[in-house]
Write a protein that holds these residues in place. Structure first.
Motif, short mmCIF file in Angstrom:
data_model
loop_
_atom_site.label_atom_id
_atom_site.label_comp_id
_atom_site.label_asym_id
_atom_site.label_seq_id
_atom_site.Cartn_x
_atom_site.Cartn_y
_atom_site.Cartn_z
N GLU A 122 0.76 -1.21 0.05
CA GLU A 122 0.05 0.09 0.13
C GLU A 122 0.79 1.07 0.10
OE1 GLU A 122 -3.88 -1.85 1.84
OE2 GLU A 122 -2.69 -0.50 3.28
N LEU A 123 2.05 1.16 0.10
CA LEU A 123 2.94 2.23 0.05
C LEU A 123 3.72 2.47 -1.39
CD1 LEU A 123 4.90 2.21 3.69
CD2 LEU A 123 3.27 4.09 2.84
N ASN A 124 3.37 1.60 -2.14
CA ASN A 124 3.86 1.80 -3.63
C ASN A 124 3.42 2.99 -4.14
OD1 ASN A 124 4.88 -0.47 -5.86
ND2 ASN A 124 4.32 -1.37 -3.94
N PRO A 125 2.43 3.66 -4.10
CA PRO A 125 2.10 4.91 -4.69
C PRO A 125 3.05 5.95 -4.18
CG PRO A 125 -0.17 3.77 -4.55
CD PRO A 125 0.96 2.85 -3.69
N VAL A 126 3.22 5.99 -2.78
CA VAL A 126 3.90 6.92 -2.27
C VAL A 126 5.32 7.05 -2.74
CG1 VAL A 126 4.75 8.04 -0.03
CG2 VAL A 126 2.53 6.93 -0.11
N ARG A 127 6.01 5.76 -2.71
CA ARG A 127 7.31 5.35 -3.29
C ARG A 127 7.41 5.96 -4.71
NH1 ARG A 127 6.90 0.66 -0.62
NH2 ARG A 127 6.37 -0.51 -2.29
N ALA A 128 6.31 5.74 -5.46
CA ALA A 128 6.14 6.30 -6.81
C ALA A 128 5.98 7.78 -7.01
CB ALA A 128 5.17 5.47 -7.68
N LEU A 130 3.30 9.45 -6.38
CA LEU A 130 1.87 9.63 -6.96
C LEU A 130 1.07 10.33 -6.10
CD1 LEU A 130 1.34 6.31 -8.81
CD2 LEU A 130 2.18 8.37 -9.77
N CYS A 131 1.33 10.15 -4.80
CA CYS A 131 0.49 10.73 -3.30
C CYS A 131 1.33 10.77 -2.39
CB CYS A 131 -0.76 10.09 -3.14
SG CYS A 131 -0.29 8.41 -2.81
N SER A 132 1.03 11.75 -1.46
CA SER A 132 1.89 12.19 -0.14
C SER A 132 1.59 11.13 0.85
CB SER A 132 1.81 13.63 0.31
OG SER A 132 0.49 13.78 0.41
N GLU A 136 -4.62 8.41 -0.08
CA GLU A 136 -5.15 9.32 -1.32
C GLU A 136 -4.98 8.53 -2.65
OE1 GLU A 136 -2.28 12.48 -1.12
OE2 GLU A 136 -2.88 13.22 0.69
N PHE A 137 -4.49 7.44 -2.50
CA PHE A 137 -4.55 6.93 -3.60
C PHE A 137 -5.70 5.91 -4.21
CE2 PHE A 137 -3.12 3.45 -6.94
CZ PHE A 137 -2.40 4.22 -7.92
N PRO A 138 -6.53 5.80 -5.01
CA PRO A 138 -7.88 5.65 -5.23
C PRO A 138 -7.96 4.19 -5.46
CG PRO A 138 -7.59 6.85 -6.93
CD PRO A 138 -6.21 6.94 -6.07
N TRP A 139 -6.82 3.66 -5.95
CA TRP A 139 -6.67 2.38 -6.62
C TRP A 139 -6.00 1.30 -5.89
CZ3 TRP A 139 -10.32 3.12 -9.89
CH2 TRP A 139 -10.57 4.05 -10.50
N ALA A 173 -4.09 1.84 14.66
CA ALA A 173 -2.74 0.80 14.59
C ALA A 173 -2.16 0.66 13.22
CB ALA A 173 -3.05 -0.40 15.30
N TYR A 174 -2.97 0.47 12.19
CA TYR A 174 -2.33 0.57 11.02
C TYR A 174 -1.68 1.72 10.43
CZ TYR A 174 -1.81 -1.41 6.31
OH TYR A 174 -1.39 -1.63 5.12
N ARG A 175 -2.57 2.77 10.83
CA ARG A 175 -1.83 3.95 10.54
C ARG A 175 -0.18 4.22 10.79
NH1 ARG A 175 -3.90 8.48 8.01
NH2 ARG A 175 -5.91 7.78 8.63
N GLU A 176 -0.37 3.80 12.26
CA GLU A 176 1.09 4.14 13.01
C GLU A 176 2.12 3.05 11.97
OE1 GLU A 176 0.92 3.10 16.98
OE2 GLU A 176 -0.54 4.91 17.34
N LEU A 177 1.48 1.89 11.80
CA LEU A 177 2.47 1.20 10.85
C LEU A 177 2.79 1.49 9.49
CD1 LEU A 177 3.80 -1.98 11.25
CD2 LEU A 177 1.41 -2.66 9.98
N LEU A 178 1.89 2.21 8.98
CA LEU A 178 2.33 2.75 7.76
C LEU A 178 3.25 4.06 7.88
CD1 LEU A 178 -1.10 2.92 6.08
CD2 LEU A 178 0.72 1.67 5.07
N ALA A 179 3.13 4.68 9.14
CA ALA A 179 4.10 5.84 9.24
C ALA A 179 5.36 5.59 9.42
CB ALA A 179 3.30 6.53 10.50
N GLU A 180 5.46 4.23 9.73
CA GLU A 180 7.14 3.71 10.19
C GLU A 180 7.81 3.55 8.82
OE1 GLU A 180 6.80 0.15 12.34
OE2 GLU A 180 5.76 0.92 14.11
#
Length: 238
Positions: A122-128, A130-132, A136-139, A173-180
């Motif tokens: 789910e962090l793929n679009p951020v790495r690319a 495409l979004c911050s 925010e990525f709808p797909w 909890a998942y938001r915190e995991l993503l933030a890491e």
């Protein structure tokens, strides 16, 4: 060297990757993306594959999923490819394949890597770029996991539910995991394991798999095996 058979284990999570031929786009506009995900949902239900996370990029797809039976994953990809490519080729007046060879997949040690694999996907679009923020990525499935929208394509894994007793707790909890974030070493680990088809897990997980399958589970050492020294070998110690 003969290609190893793909390892698919019913009831176990798998990370699957499907890429466009020569890294060309597999979608051009939002109508293509909606059609692709609608077909993915339909094929997953037909072939009894639970989809836990996904992201549809312009030229590739990542899915984290659990098949109910051994043929399910392959049948899902085959059916999705046949139906979507026919639709895509008709729409754009093209012919031939859309994919770069066969799909890539690896078995995931859920206890150790499931949530990390969700994050990686789910962090793929951020790495690319495409979004911050990934929601925010709808797909992708991220907005659903963070409570921003419902997604009928998803079947939540038990490990996601263990993040909290309420939806709010799980989302926080998942938001915190993503933030890491996803470290480069972790990203490389998932990418290489999936492209090469090696199971990703602890030593105990791999030992359990070895008891269940006759397939080799780790790469062979590089180079030629060293020749054992014989007693008569003048180069040996005696």
């Amino acid at each position: 060297m003969a290609r190893l058979p793909r390892l698919v284990l019913p009831g176990q999570a798998h990370h699957l990757m499907l890429r466009g031929n020569n890294r060309q786009p597999i979608v051009h506009e939002d109508a293509d993306r909606r059609q692709f995900l609608d077909l993915l949902r339909d094929c997953a239900r037909t072939h009894r594959v639970a989809v836990h996370a996904y992201v549809l990029m312009d030229n590739h797809l990542h899915v984290l999923a659990t098949p109910e039976d051994e043929p399910g994953l392959g049948k899902l990809v085959q059916s999705l490819g046949r139906r979507y490519v026919a639709w895509f080729n008709h729409k754009y007046g093209r012919s031939g394949t859309l994919w770069e060879g066969r799909y890539r997949a690896t078995v995931i040690d859920s206890e150790r890597y499931f949530l990390a694999c969700m994050r990686y996907i789910e962090l793929n679009p951020v790495r690319a770029g495409l979004c911050s923020s990934p929601e925010e990525f709808p797909w992708s499935s991220c907005a659903s996991h963070l409570g921003r929208r419902s997604d009928s394509l998803l079947s939540e894994h038990l490990l996601y539910w263990t993040l909290g007793n309420t939806p709010f707790e799980r989302e926080a909890a998942y938001r915190e995991l993503l933030a890491e974030g996803c470290a480069d070493a972790e990203r490389q680990r998932f990418t290489e394991a999936t492209l090469k088809g090696w199971p990703l897990g602890s030593e105990g997980f791999l030992r359990t798999l070895a008891d269940q399958t006759q397939r080799r589970l780790v790469p062979l050492p590089r180079g030629r095996p060293r020749r054992k020294l014989e007693a008569s070998d003048p180069s040996g110690d005696s």
